[in-house]
Design a protein around this motif. Structure first.
Motif, PDB file in Angstrom:
ATOM      1  N   PRO A  31      14.421 115.782  11.193  1.00  0.00           N
ATOM      2  CA  PRO A  31      14.962 117.074  11.711  1.00  0.00           C
ATOM      3  C   PRO A  31      16.288 117.477  11.207  1.00  0.00           C
ATOM      4  O   PRO A  31      16.864 116.774  10.318  1.00  0.00           O
ATOM      5  N   PRO A  32      16.905 118.732  11.797  1.00  0.00           N
ATOM      6  CA  PRO A  32      18.175 119.163  11.085  1.00  0.00           C
ATOM      7  C   PRO A  32      19.147 118.373  11.278  1.00  0.00           C
ATOM      8  O   PRO A  32      19.383 117.555  12.196  1.00  0.00           O
ATOM      9  N   ASN A  36      21.776 118.854   6.293  1.00  0.00           N
ATOM     10  CA  ASN A  36      20.776 119.566   6.078  1.00  0.00           C
ATOM     11  C   ASN A  36      20.208 120.334   7.219  1.00  0.00           C
ATOM     12  O   ASN A  36      19.460 120.099   8.019  1.00  0.00           O
ATOM     13  N   PRO A  37      21.097 121.528   7.373  1.00  0.00           N
ATOM     14  CA  PRO A  37      20.843 122.327   8.722  1.00  0.00           C
ATOM     15  C   PRO A  37      19.449 122.820   9.040  1.00  0.00           C
ATOM     16  O   PRO A  37      19.013 122.927  10.276  1.00  0.00           O
ATOM     17  N   LYS A  38      18.743 123.036   8.050  1.00  0.00           N
ATOM     18  CA  LYS A  38      17.185 123.367   8.184  1.00  0.00           C
ATOM     19  C   LYS A  38      16.259 122.125   8.386  1.00  0.00           C
ATOM     20  O   LYS A  38      15.226 122.552   9.011  1.00  0.00           O
TER      21      LYS A  38
END
Length: 151
Positions: A31-32, A36-38
């Motif tokens: 998951p974000p 790794n925001p995306k």
């Protein structure tokens, strides 16, 4: 039912020239996060496999659940649906591929739980030096499979 473990890289390479017949896939991805925001996207099985169960969960241990705002109860909320998916795949005579980013932790834990539940051979995954099964994933899947069996 054969149960195999793959990494993202190995599966993407395999899918370039192959289709997964008579197979169900469980694909784990991240998951974000702040780093790794995306987040990650699951491997694209479109046109390659008809039965895919994507699972977006962190590869973490029990001790750090709180740092992620999770508890043992809130981690892996779709595990009961996954157990039913596994049972249906077995009933339909399908093989199962468990795939995660590196093919060592979440996928290995899921494969070990399936093998232990149905065949009592899950220890083979734990004994294989290539794998580091995530204990939390293993127990969640193993326990969920036991609940399906009881229904």
């Amino acid at each position: 039912m054969n149960v195999k473990i793959y990494s993202r890289e190995a599966m993407e390479e395999f899918l370039k020239d192959n289709v997964l017949d008579n197979t169900a896939v469980i694909t784990f991805y991240d998951p974000p996060t702040k780093r790794n925001p995306k987040g990650d996207k699951p491997v694209d099985y479109t046109g390659k496999c008809d039965r895919v169960f994507p699972v977006c969960i962190f590869d973490i241990d029990l001790e750090v659940l709180g740092k992620y705002g999770l508890t043992c109860d809130t981690y892996f909320p779709e595990v009961d649906r996954l157990a039913k998916f596994i049972y249906q795949a077995k009933q339909d005579g399908l093989d199962i591929i468990c795939q995660c980013e590196h093919g060592q932790s979440r996928s290995a834990a899921c494969a070990a739980a399936i093998l232990e539940h149905f065949y009592r051979t899950g220890i083979s995954v734990f004994a294989d030096y290539r794998y580091y099964p995530n204990q939390l994933v293993y127990h969640k899947v193993f326990n969920a499979l036991g609940k399906v069996e009881e229904l």
